[in-house]
Design a protein around this motif. Structure first.
Motif, PDB file in Angstrom:
ATOM      1  N   LEU A  65      21.901   6.620  24.875  1.00 26.94           N
ATOM      2  CA  LEU A  65      20.457   6.635  25.074  1.00 26.94           C
ATOM      3  C   LEU A  65      19.920   5.396  25.767  1.00 26.94           C
ATOM      4  O   LEU A  65      18.732   5.338  26.089  1.00 26.94           O
ATOM      5  N   ASP A  66      20.779   4.382  25.968  1.00 29.58           N
ATOM      6  CA  ASP A  66      20.289   3.121  26.540  1.00 29.58           C
ATOM      7  C   ASP A  66      19.677   3.331  27.925  1.00 29.58           C
ATOM      8  O   ASP A  66      18.621   2.789  28.243  1.00 29.58           O
ATOM      9  N   PHE A  67      20.336   4.169  28.740  1.00 24.09           N
ATOM     10  CA  PHE A  67      19.829   4.381  30.094  1.00 24.09           C
ATOM     11  C   PHE A  67      18.466   5.069  30.059  1.00 24.09           C
ATOM     12  O   PHE A  67      17.542   4.680  30.761  1.00 24.09           O
ATOM     13  N   GLU A  68      18.368   6.087  29.206  1.00 28.11           N
ATOM     14  CA  GLU A  68      17.100   6.811  29.121  1.00 28.11           C
ATOM     15  C   GLU A  68      15.976   5.879  28.672  1.00 28.11           C
ATOM     16  O   GLU A  68      14.854   5.945  29.164  1.00 28.11           O
ATOM     17  N   LYS A  69      16.262   4.997  27.705  1.00 25.89           N
ATOM     18  CA  LYS A  69      15.232   4.098  27.197  1.00 25.89           C
ATOM     19  C   LYS A  69      14.808   3.088  28.261  1.00 25.89           C
ATOM     20  O   LYS A  69      13.648   2.713  28.345  1.00 25.89           O
ATOM     21  N   ARG A  70      15.772   2.637  29.048  1.00 25.61           N
ATOM     22  CA  ARG A  70      15.468   1.591  30.031  1.00 25.61           C
ATOM     23  C   ARG A  70      14.845   2.138  31.307  1.00 25.61           C
ATOM     24  O   ARG A  70      13.927   1.536  31.879  1.00 25.61           O
ATOM     25  N   PHE A  71      15.345   3.275  31.773  1.00 26.66           N
ATOM     26  CA  PHE A  71      14.937   3.750  33.098  1.00 26.66           C
ATOM     27  C   PHE A  71      14.251   5.127  33.081  1.00 26.66           C
ATOM     28  O   PHE A  71      13.856   5.631  34.116  1.00 26.66           O
ATOM     29  N   GLY A  72      14.155   5.777  31.901  1.00 26.59           N
ATOM     30  CA  GLY A  72      13.537   7.091  31.841  1.00 26.59           C
ATOM     31  C   GLY A  72      12.016   7.006  31.983  1.00 26.59           C
ATOM     32  O   GLY A  72      11.431   5.919  32.052  1.00 26.59           O
ATOM     33  N   PRO A  73      11.377   8.141  31.987  1.00 26.24           N
ATOM     34  CA  PRO A  73       9.922   8.185  32.185  1.00 26.24           C
ATOM     35  C   PRO A  73       9.128   7.665  30.992  1.00 26.24           C
ATOM     36  O   PRO A  73       7.930   7.435  31.103  1.00 26.24           O
ATOM     37  N   THR A  74       9.797   7.473  29.832  1.00 27.87           N
ATOM     38  CA  THR A  74       9.065   7.069  28.629  1.00 27.87           C
ATOM     39  C   THR A  74       8.348   5.744  28.824  1.00 27.87           C
ATOM     40  O   THR A  74       7.196   5.565  28.406  1.00 27.87           O
ATOM     41  N   ASN A  75       9.018   4.785  29.487  1.00 29.19           N
ATOM     42  CA  ASN A  75       8.386   3.477  29.685  1.00 29.19           C
ATOM     43  C   ASN A  75       7.124   3.596  30.546  1.00 29.19           C
ATOM     44  O   ASN A  75       6.094   2.967  30.261  1.00 29.19           O
ATOM     45  N   VAL A  76       7.218   4.406  31.604  1.00 32.17           N
ATOM     46  CA  VAL A  76       6.052   4.581  32.478  1.00 32.17           C
ATOM     47  C   VAL A  76       4.921   5.265  31.715  1.00 32.17           C
ATOM     48  O   VAL A  76       3.747   4.891  31.819  1.00 32.17           O
ATOM     49  N   MET A  77       5.279   6.269  30.913  1.00 34.64           N
ATOM     50  CA  MET A  77       4.272   6.993  30.139  1.00 34.64           C
ATOM     51  C   MET A  77       3.606   6.061  29.128  1.00 34.64           C
ATOM     52  O   MET A  77       2.392   6.092  28.932  1.00 34.64           O
ATOM     53  N   ASN A  78       4.408   5.204  28.483  1.00 32.07           N
ATOM     54  CA  ASN A  78       3.837   4.242  27.537  1.00 32.07           C
ATOM     55  C   ASN A  78       2.908   3.253  28.251  1.00 32.07           C
ATOM     56  O   ASN A  78       1.872   2.855  27.711  1.00 32.07           O
ATOM     57  N   ARG A  79       3.309   2.860  29.471  1.00 31.94           N
ATOM     58  CA  ARG A  79       2.481   1.909  30.207  1.00 31.94           C
ATOM     59  C   ARG A  79       1.112   2.520  30.547  1.00 31.94           C
ATOM     60  O   ARG A  79       0.075   1.870  30.442  1.00 31.94           O
ATOM     61  N   PHE A  80       1.136   3.803  30.917  1.00 31.66           N
ATOM     62  CA  PHE A  80      -0.124   4.463  31.228  1.00 31.66           C
ATOM     63  C   PHE A  80      -1.025   4.547  29.987  1.00 31.66           C
ATOM     64  O   PHE A  80      -2.212   4.261  30.041  1.00 31.66           O
ATOM     65  N   THR A  81      -0.434   4.983  28.859  1.00 32.82           N
ATOM     66  CA  THR A  81      -1.262   5.164  27.656  1.00 32.82           C
ATOM     67  C   THR A  81      -1.761   3.836  27.093  1.00 32.82           C
ATOM     68  O   THR A  81      -2.823   3.779  26.465  1.00 32.82           O
ATOM     69  N   GLU A  82      -0.988   2.761  27.324  1.00 32.04           N
ATOM     70  CA  GLU A  82      -1.391   1.460  26.796  1.00 32.04           C
ATOM     71  C   GLU A  82      -2.382   0.742  27.713  1.00 32.04           C
ATOM     72  O   GLU A  82      -3.284   0.044  27.235  1.00 32.04           O
ATOM     73  N   ASN A  83      -2.212   0.901  29.027  1.00 30.81           N
ATOM     74  CA  ASN A  83      -2.992   0.081  29.960  1.00 30.81           C
ATOM     75  C   ASN A  83      -4.069   0.839  30.726  1.00 30.81           C
ATOM     76  O   ASN A  83      -4.999   0.226  31.242  1.00 30.81           O
ATOM     77  N   LEU A  84      -3.925   2.162  30.833  1.00 33.06           N
ATOM     78  CA  LEU A  84      -4.892   2.933  31.609  1.00 33.06           C
ATOM     79  C   LEU A  84      -5.983   3.438  30.671  1.00 33.06           C
ATOM     80  O   LEU A  84      -5.736   4.278  29.794  1.00 33.06           O
ATOM     81  N   GLU A  85      -7.153   2.907  30.802  1.00 36.39           N
ATOM     82  CA  GLU A  85      -8.244   3.221  29.885  1.00 36.39           C
ATOM     83  C   GLU A  85      -8.576   4.714  29.924  1.00 36.39           C
ATOM     84  O   GLU A  85      -8.725   5.309  30.980  1.00 36.39           O
ATOM     85  N   GLY A  86      -8.661   5.275  28.744  1.00 40.78           N
ATOM     86  CA  GLY A  86      -9.025   6.685  28.629  1.00 40.78           C
ATOM     87  C   GLY A  86      -7.843   7.611  28.433  1.00 40.78           C
ATOM     88  O   GLY A  86      -7.982   8.687  27.866  1.00 40.78           O
ATOM     89  N   VAL A  87      -6.640   7.233  28.901  1.00 43.74           N
ATOM     90  CA  VAL A  87      -5.461   8.083  28.735  1.00 43.74           C
ATOM     91  C   VAL A  87      -4.942   7.899  27.312  1.00 43.74           C
ATOM     92  O   VAL A  87      -4.458   6.829  26.953  1.00 43.74           O
ATOM     93  N   LEU A  88      -5.058   8.937  26.487  1.00 48.42           N
ATOM     94  CA  LEU A  88      -4.675   8.862  25.078  1.00 48.42           C
ATOM     95  C   LEU A  88      -3.231   9.275  24.848  1.00 48.42           C
ATOM     96  O   LEU A  88      -2.558   8.722  23.994  1.00 48.42           O
ATOM     97  N   GLU A  89      -2.745  10.261  25.625  1.00 43.17           N
ATOM     98  CA  GLU A  89      -1.404  10.777  25.367  1.00 43.17           C
ATOM     99  C   GLU A  89      -0.871  11.486  26.605  1.00 43.17           C
ATOM    100  O   GLU A  89      -1.620  12.154  27.322  1.00 43.17           O
ATOM    101  N   LEU A  90       0.439  11.314  26.836  1.00 41.35           N
ATOM    102  CA  LEU A  90       1.137  12.001  27.929  1.00 41.35           C
ATOM    103  C   LEU A  90       2.319  12.759  27.341  1.00 41.35           C
ATOM    104  O   LEU A  90       3.052  12.218  26.510  1.00 41.35           O
ATOM    105  N   THR A  91       2.505  13.988  27.777  1.00 41.45           N
ATOM    106  CA  THR A  91       3.560  14.840  27.230  1.00 41.45           C
ATOM    107  C   THR A  91       4.224  15.626  28.353  1.00 41.45           C
ATOM    108  O   THR A  91       3.531  16.167  29.223  1.00 41.45           O
ATOM    109  N   VAL A  92       5.572  15.673  28.328  1.00 43.15           N
ATOM    110  CA  VAL A  92       6.318  16.552  29.235  1.00 43.15           C
ATOM    111  C   VAL A  92       6.815  17.728  28.405  1.00 43.15           C
ATOM    112  O   VAL A  92       7.657  17.567  27.516  1.00 43.15           O
TER     113      VAL A  92
END
Length: 843
Positions: free
Chosen positions: A201-228
């Motif tokens: 799972l190391d590759f998925e955690k480091r380079f998968g879309p989860t990090n980008v999705m977390n960045r959006f929900t944490e830093n982009l005002e108004g975005v509460l949740e992202l789901t694939v």
């Protein structure tokens, strides 16, 4: 001249035209601009996530191939380090070698009969693990052992090697593994090294879309949740895999591939996902989820070489509303100069009305402060008079509203702590009270605090028979009876839910608490009259004491619950005090269930046959098929021990299928070579009648599959079966009777059936319970019940069979009273098929 005539021109032209038109226009434009901006923002977010998802899939495929190559290299290193015979390899040796090669574990697989099992492993859970049910994995193992080219399209195939896809570990679903399998013929085992969790799972955690999705929900005002979303499985029943005694969901079958799904609106999202895939157009909707007004957008993503999926974006619609409010306030503030001009001009014409307006304002201020209900008197007949009347009406309305609101809040607070049906305190209130009593017991040196857990016996049967409405009435009646038995002080009754009640006692001795409990149970057992129905119920109870059993709040409740179930197991209508051995019994029960599941998977369940004898001719007329289990660890396990566990754990259907398959096949073979055909009797559990239509079809399937004539098949049911879904059960029995099957009531006389049931049911035979036969003495004393059942059968023109015949005088009594069909140790104990043939068919 009226106020309307004096000020209409000024307020209509200046206020309405300037404020309403201008502010409305700006509000609409601002709203459209914000919504359009939100759509663009969502488009950018989903495009970025889609890019990351595709990039992750391509990268993951590359890394999976690299991992497969690493595992093959590790396999060659393992082969060079180990003897060619797995018997010469130790598990500790594999642990050291796995650590040295920096892989998670090593398992050696070897053929065992018609299976391939784990013979050695650094992971104890892999040892003796069967792979026969593994599908294409098992096929790949067979091809490796025969040194054929691996035809499996999933995973990676290399010379002498195949690596399965990254998947949930069936031996331990808490892990995600990447396996490799190597065999070149130089060993008597397949080498199985694999990576686990961190490596996979190391590759998925480091380079998968989860990090980008977390960045959006944490830093982009108004975005509460992202789901694939996985459109194939989202909103459907989980596709569980049952293997090696474990239950899990494959990675590709999980409904959510990436992100979270805390803002749940499953049914609507399921329909929207299918619609956006069909139309290939995004959809969005407003909804209140998790007490928040949100805008949820669903965007379809279709790529050339991968299955389509949907990205969900949950946006805080409150931000848009807040921005619109700010825009509206800003324009209102800009309009103040115009209002000021209007007020100055209107002031010249409003001298005659300022005084009454001041009084009105003072009255309105009082209303704003919450002083409702005061009446403002005026003699004016113009518009101000009407305004005063309206304000008086508003004041009265607000007073009524606030009073109703306070009452509603009080009711809401009451229902938060009380059961709606009985009005008793609920579980939440009970925990607070128990916690308070425990604190008081420490501070005031109270001798004892006791928790009494009570549960109505067979309440589900009563509910199914009388209906839920009458079941609710019964709950209310029982609650009132319990309250009447409780002391006025130092006791606290709650309803936990369903048919469960919990009582808290403080400053009573254990003997006093037990006495109160027995008083409650005796009162509850008196007849209950609900409409025209007379109902008899009993209660099973369990007690735990503070501080003897525990000082922990939740543990006390759990111990009382465990003690209550101990009362249930003893037949109900009892009170049990918790002791440590109850937990031990529970642990033993769980262990037996675990071993039983493995025995069913491995096919270690046996069927024994006990002959039915016609005493007059001394010939075998049939056999009863009985399930037997001899476990490698537990030894012989009595059916009285494991069958109740199988019923509770939902395994009884599997045991029944084993008995049907083996018994129908075996007796069918015996009848082919026997001069006198034998009937086959099979026992049925009451739980199997929860869906009688399905059961009828299953019986027909087995008999048809083994070409077993229904006329030679007997269904044995207990009297308690007739209480389960009675109307549907009776229909099913009539269908089976019409099909040609005979139906017997087993253990007759120990249950609850009535003569009316016997008259309208398609029953062919009554089986006298062994306890009544074993009571018969040599002088024929204690034979009244057995004789009564025989007489009842003869009067109803039913066959009768006696079970448990062990003595010649018992046989003589039965024949004398017209019961010629018997079974028991006097003739034969239950025998395995080979022993039965040796004893009765080969002579």
């Amino acid at each position: 001249m009226s106020i309307k005539k004096k000020l209409s021109v000024f307020f209509t032209l200046l206020v309405l035209c300037i404020l309403l038109a201008n502010n409305t226009l700006h509000y609409i434009r601002s709203k459209n601009r914000l919504i359009e901006f939100n759509k663009k923002e969502i488009t950018l977010v989903t495009e970025e996530i889609a890019y990351e998802v595709e990039n992750s899939k391509n990268s993951a495929s590359y890394m999976e191939n690299r991992m497969a190559q690493e595992l093959r290299t590790a396999s060659i290193a393992i082969q060079d380090s180990l003897p060619a015979d797995y018997h010469d390899v130790s598990n500790d040796q594999l642990k050291r070698l796995a650590k040295k090669l920096m892989i998670s574990h090593i398992t050696l697989l070897a053929p065992a009969g018609d299976d391939i099992i784990g013979v050695k492993s650094s992971d104890p859970k892999e040892i003796n693990m069967s792979t026969k049910e593994w599908g294409y994995w098992y096929t790949s193992f067979r091809q490796l052992l025969s040194q054929q080219t691996i035809t499996t399209k999933k995973g990676v195939t290399l010379p002498h090697f195949w690596s399965g896809p990254i998947e949930v570990a069936s031996s331990n679903p808490n892990h995600i593994d990447k396996w490799g399998y190597y065999y070149d013929g130089s060993t008597n085992y397949i080498i199985d090294p694999y990576f686990r969790d961190r490596h996979v799972l190391d590759f998925e955690k480091r380079f998968g879309p989860t990090n980008v999705m977390n960045r959006f929900t944490e830093n982009l005002e108004g975005v509460l949740e992202l789901t694939v979303f996985n459109p194939k499985n989202f909103g459907k029943r989980n596709q569980n895999v049952y293997l090696n005694g474990n239950k899990y969901i494959k990675i590709k079958d999980q409904p959510i591939w990436y992100g979270t799904y805390t803002y749940r609106n499953t049914e609507r999202d399921k329909k929207s996902i299918q619609e956006v895939l069909k139309t290939e157009k995004s959809q969005s909707y407003l909804a209140e989820i998790n007490h928040k007004k949100v805008l949820k957008a669903l965007v379809p993503i279709k790529e050339k070489n991968t299955p389509a999926y949907v990205i969900g974006v949950v946006y805080d619609y409150g931000l848009i509303e807040k921005e619109l409010q700010q825009e509206l306030i800003k324009h209102l503030l800009l309009s103040l100069p115009f209002i000021f001009i209007v007020l100055i001009i209107s002031f010249i014409f409003s001298t005659s009305i300022t005084r009454p307006i001041k009084h009105i304002m003072e009255h309105v201020n009082q209303i704003a402060k919450g002083n409702f209900g005061k009446v403002l008197n005026t003699r004016r007949k113009d518009e101000l008079g009407g305004l005063v009347a309206n304000i008086n009406h508003l004041s009265h309305f607000l007073k009524t509203y606030v009073d109703d609101l306070k009452k509603s809040q009080e009711e809401s607070e009451y229902h938060a702590y009380h059961d709606f049906l009985t009005g008793l305190p609920n579980r939440r209130y009970f925990k607070e009270q128990l916690n308070r009593r425990l604190i008081e017991s420490k501070e005031k040196s109270i001798r004892h605090v006791a928790v009494l857990f009570m549960d109505i016996d067979r309440f589900k049967d009563i509910n199914d028979t009388l209906g839920h409405s009458k079941g609710d009435q019964l709950i209310q009646l029982i609650a009132n009876r319990i309250k009447e038995c409780l002391p006025s002080a130092n006791s606290f009754l709650t309803r936990q839910g369903g048919d469960e009640f919990v009582i808290l006692f403080s400053d009573f001795t254990p003997e006093e608490v037990k006495g109160i409990t027995e008083k409650i149970m005796a009162y509850v057992q008196q007849p209950c009259y609900i409409d025209n129905d007379e109902v008899f119920v009993s209660i099973s109870s369990g007690l735990s004491f503070y501080p003897e059993h525990s000082t922990n709040l939740d543990t006390l409740i759990t111990y009382a619950d465990v003690a209550m179930y101990a009362s249930k197991r003893q037949g109900g209508s009892k009170v049990s005090i918790y002791h440590d051995s109850l937990n031990k019994k529970q642990a033993e029960k769980v262990h037996i269930e675990t071993r039983l599941r493995k025995a069913i998977q491995k096919g270690d369940i046996d069927v024994y046959y006990q002959p039915k004898i016609e005493a007059k001719r001394n010939v075998i007329t049939g056999v009863e098929a009985l399930v037997r289990w001899n476990d490698a660890e537990l030894g012989f396990v009595s059916p009285e021990a494991f069958i109740p566990i199988a019923e509770e754990a939902g395994l009884i259907q599997y045991l029944w299928e084993v008995v049907m398959k083996k018994a129908c096949s075996q007796v069918s073979e015996w009848n082919k070579v026997s001069d006198e055909k034998m009937t086959l009797a099979v026992n049925f559990s009451p739980r199997q009648f929860q869906d009688p239509v399905v059961l009828v079809n299953e019986i027909k399937h087995f008999l048809s599959l083994h070409r077993f004539d229904p006329a030679w098949f007997e269904m044995e049911i207990t009297e308690s079966t007739l209480l389960m879904n009675a109307e549907e059960t009776i229909k099913a029995l009539h269908l089976l009777k019409k099909y040609g099957i005979s139906i017997s009531i087993d253990d007759f006389g120990t249950g609850y059936s009535s003569l009316s049931y016997l008259k309208k049911l398609p029953i062919d035979c009554l089986k006298i319970d062994r306890s009544f036969i074993q009571d018969i003495q040599e002088d024929y004393s204690n034979s009244e019940i057995a004789q009564a059942i025989i007489s009842l059968s003869q009067s109803l023109k039913l066959e009768v069979i006696a079970e448990g015949v062990e003595e010649e005088y018992q046989k003589a009594f039965l024949m004398k009273n017209g019961c010629d069909h018997m079974q028991g140790y006097l003739f034969s104990k239950p025998l395995a098929a080979e022993d039965f043939e040796e004893a009765f068919l080969n002579s």
